[in-house]
Scaffold this motif. Structure first.
Motif, PDB file in Angstrom:
ATOM      1  N   HIS A 250       2.296   3.284   5.148  1.00  0.00           N
ATOM      2  CA  HIS A 250       2.574   2.194   6.071  1.00  0.00           C
ATOM      3  C   HIS A 250       1.483   2.149   7.138  1.00  0.00           C
ATOM      4  O   HIS A 250       0.892   3.169   7.495  1.00  0.00           O
ATOM      5  CB  HIS A 250       3.967   2.351   6.692  1.00  0.00           C
ATOM      6  CG  HIS A 250       4.055   3.385   7.777  1.00  0.00           C
ATOM      7  ND1 HIS A 250       4.020   4.745   7.529  1.00  0.00           N
ATOM      8  CD2 HIS A 250       4.216   3.266   9.118  1.00  0.00           C
ATOM      9  CE1 HIS A 250       4.142   5.403   8.663  1.00  0.00           C
ATOM     10  NE2 HIS A 250       4.252   4.536   9.648  1.00  0.00           N
ATOM     11  N   ARG A 251       1.217   0.944   7.631  1.00  0.00           N
ATOM     12  CA  ARG A 251       0.096   0.750   8.540  1.00  0.00           C
ATOM     13  C   ARG A 251       0.504   0.983   9.983  1.00  0.00           C
ATOM     14  O   ARG A 251       1.610   0.652  10.407  1.00  0.00           O
ATOM     15  CB  ARG A 251      -0.492  -0.656   8.378  1.00  0.00           C
ATOM     16  CG  ARG A 251      -1.099  -0.889   7.002  1.00  0.00           C
ATOM     17  CD  ARG A 251      -1.816  -2.207   6.912  1.00  0.00           C
ATOM     18  NE  ARG A 251      -2.995  -2.269   7.794  1.00  0.00           N
ATOM     19  CZ  ARG A 251      -3.919  -3.209   7.695  1.00  0.00           C
ATOM     20  NH1 ARG A 251      -3.826  -4.156   6.770  1.00  0.00           N
ATOM     21  NH2 ARG A 251      -4.955  -3.222   8.516  1.00  0.00           N
ATOM     22  N   ARG A 252      -0.453   1.542  10.749  1.00  0.00           N
ATOM     23  CA  ARG A 252      -0.226   1.813  12.160  1.00  0.00           C
ATOM     24  C   ARG A 252      -1.230   1.094  13.055  1.00  0.00           C
ATOM     25  O   ARG A 252      -1.125   1.187  14.275  1.00  0.00           O
ATOM     26  CB  ARG A 252      -0.310   3.321  12.406  1.00  0.00           C
ATOM     27  CG  ARG A 252       0.878   4.095  11.847  1.00  0.00           C
ATOM     28  CD  ARG A 252       0.548   5.563  11.852  1.00  0.00           C
ATOM     29  NE  ARG A 252       1.732   6.389  11.817  1.00  0.00           N
ATOM     30  CZ  ARG A 252       1.768   7.588  11.269  1.00  0.00           C
ATOM     31  NH1 ARG A 252       0.685   8.074  10.703  1.00  0.00           N
ATOM     32  NH2 ARG A 252       2.866   8.312  11.284  1.00  0.00           N
ATOM     33  N   ASP A 253      -2.191   0.424  12.465  1.00  0.00           N
ATOM     34  CA  ASP A 253      -3.179  -0.297  13.265  1.00  0.00           C
ATOM     35  C   ASP A 253      -2.648  -1.689  13.578  1.00  0.00           C
ATOM     36  O   ASP A 253      -2.182  -2.400  12.705  1.00  0.00           O
ATOM     37  CB  ASP A 253      -4.516  -0.369  12.538  1.00  0.00           C
ATOM     38  CG  ASP A 253      -4.394  -0.988  11.148  1.00  0.00           C
ATOM     39  OD1 ASP A 253      -3.429  -0.648  10.433  1.00  0.00           O
ATOM     40  OD2 ASP A 253      -5.242  -1.818  10.787  1.00  0.00           O
TER      41      ASP A 253
ATOM     42  N   ARG B 189       1.257  -6.385   7.924  1.00  0.00           N
ATOM     43  CA  ARG B 189       1.144  -4.943   8.164  1.00  0.00           C
ATOM     44  C   ARG B 189       2.496  -4.242   8.156  1.00  0.00           C
ATOM     45  O   ARG B 189       2.577  -3.056   8.476  1.00  0.00           O
ATOM     46  CB  ARG B 189       0.417  -4.683   9.485  1.00  0.00           C
ATOM     47  CG  ARG B 189      -0.925  -5.397   9.519  1.00  0.00           C
ATOM     48  CD  ARG B 189      -1.859  -4.933  10.585  1.00  0.00           C
ATOM     49  NE  ARG B 189      -3.098  -5.720  10.499  1.00  0.00           N
ATOM     50  CZ  ARG B 189      -4.232  -5.375  11.068  1.00  0.00           C
ATOM     51  NH1 ARG B 189      -4.309  -4.272  11.763  1.00  0.00           N
ATOM     52  NH2 ARG B 189      -5.306  -6.131  10.943  1.00  0.00           N
TER      53      ARG B 189
ATOM     54  N   THR C 165       0.837  -1.183   0.000  1.00  0.00           N
ATOM     55  CA  THR C 165       0.000   0.000   0.000  1.00  0.00           C
ATOM     56  C   THR C 165       0.878   1.240   0.000  1.00  0.00           C
ATOM     57  O   THR C 165       2.064   1.183   0.342  1.00  0.00           O
ATOM     58  CB  THR C 165      -0.912   0.014   1.246  1.00  0.00           C
ATOM     59  OG1 THR C 165      -0.089  -0.035   2.422  1.00  0.00           O
ATOM     60  CG2 THR C 165      -1.844  -1.183   1.230  1.00  0.00           C
TER      61      THR C 165
ATOM     62  N   GLN D 250       5.005  -4.536  10.157  1.00  0.00           N
ATOM     63  CA  GLN D 250       5.325  -4.105  11.514  1.00  0.00           C
ATOM     64  C   GLN D 250       6.235  -5.144  12.163  1.00  0.00           C
ATOM     65  O   GLN D 250       6.471  -6.220  11.603  1.00  0.00           O
ATOM     66  CB  GLN D 250       4.043  -3.935  12.339  1.00  0.00           C
ATOM     67  CG  GLN D 250       3.115  -2.860  11.813  1.00  0.00           C
ATOM     68  CD  GLN D 250       1.732  -2.900  12.457  1.00  0.00           C
ATOM     69  OE1 GLN D 250       1.417  -3.779  13.269  1.00  0.00           O
ATOM     70  NE2 GLN D 250       0.887  -1.942  12.088  1.00  0.00           N
TER      71      GLN D 250
ATOM     72  N   SER E 109       6.144   0.260  14.104  1.00  0.00           N
ATOM     73  CA  SER E 109       5.788   0.427  12.700  1.00  0.00           C
ATOM     74  C   SER E 109       7.033   0.436  11.830  1.00  0.00           C
ATOM     75  O   SER E 109       8.171   0.456  12.326  1.00  0.00           O
ATOM     76  CB  SER E 109       5.025   1.740  12.501  1.00  0.00           C
ATOM     77  OG  SER E 109       5.929   2.846  12.557  1.00  0.00           O
TER      78      SER E 109
END
Length: 284
Positions: A99-102, A250, A96, A252, A123
């Protein structure tokens, strides 16, 4: 394809090599460091003109996987460097744009089930996203910080460090800063349009001469850290096993600090667990 960053990376890898590294005679004295461009082209089985255009950021088309493999072999790239090359060239699997934080609920639950292990989720841009009480006691009370200040890259480079009291008292503070730079360079290649990543890199380059110096090395090979020693003002020295587990869905990392059962360090972690996050106040 990030043409400029690809060209800069190729040049940095070429300039670090000597002719004898790739089985070529050293020959007469060279005016510039490293291999010549035409030597790389010959070793990679591509035209010199095309390689020059790649290095200068002028290639009209994306290089094929076969061409990149030849260049990687010619420049003696490690697996991590070769992957970085494919990311810059746009031939690595797509991610994506941001970058994802969830954090997955199952990972949040796992953190709470590890009372004898300090754990946190980080992250791709080094922001601490979730943590358990023992991690807060060992490092700092992340809940008391503004989200921007939970970024370990900022903490490592922008918060003044004393020689006798480095970041969280860790014994490898200098190596950790180098690790941050390597990982952020890879993150920037994966998320070139993410303002959180690009903004962080720009901020660190402008505000930290140490970061800017390390950034110019174009290193992407991350060193494996097996143990880490904290010097905690409340309980003293704690040596922990360091495990970093990739949460690939994700992008992470779940970072876990533990100590062998019955060891002095395990006893120190147990004491920190009793003290709770108030132990972090000893640092301030």
């Amino acid at each position: 394809m990030d043409k400029q960053e690809l060209g800069t990376f190729l040049r940095s890898r070429r300039e670090r090599l000597r002719p004898q590294d790739v089985g070529l005679p050293s020959g007469p004295r060279r005016r510039t460091p490293g291999l010549r461009r035409e030597e790389v082209a010959v070793l990679a089985h591509i035209s010199t003109e095309y390689y020059i255009r790649l290095e200068q950021g002028r290639a009209a088309s994306r290089p094929s996987g076969e061409v990149l493999a030849g260049i990687a072999d010619a420049l003696l790239l490690t697996d991590a460097e070769s992957h970085h090359l494919h990311v810059l060239a746009g031939t690595a699997p797509n991610r994506t744009a941001l970058h994802r934080r969830d954090v997955r609920p199952s990972i949040l639950a796992l953190l709470e089930r590890l009372p004898q292990t300090a754990g946190f989720v980080m992250s791709a841009a080094f922001e601490v996203l979730a943590w358990n009480d023992l991690a807060a006691a060992l490092m700092e009370d992340f809940a008391a910080l503004d989200p921007k200040d939970r970024n370990l890259a900022r903490r490592a480079f922008l918060v003044p460090q004393r020689d006798d009291a480095p970041l969280y008292g860790i014994s490898d503070a200098a190596e950790f800063r180098h690790h941050v730079v390597r990982e952020l360079r890879s993150a920037l290649a994966r998320y070139p349009a993410d303002p959180a990543v690009t903004g962080l890199v720009d901020e660190l380059r402008d505000a930290s001469a140490d970061f800017a110096r390390l950034w110019e090395r174009h290193d992407v090979q991350a060193a494996t850290v097996l143990t880490k020693t904290f010097r905690h003002p409340a309980v003293g020295e704690i040596t922990v096993d360091c495990d970093s587990l990739a949460l690939t869905d994700r992008d992470q990392y779940l970072v876990l600090y533990s100590a062998p059962q019955g060891s002095p360090s395990a006893e120190a972690l147990a004491l920190l667990n009793v003290l709770g996050t108030s132990a972090a106040e000893y640092r301030h």
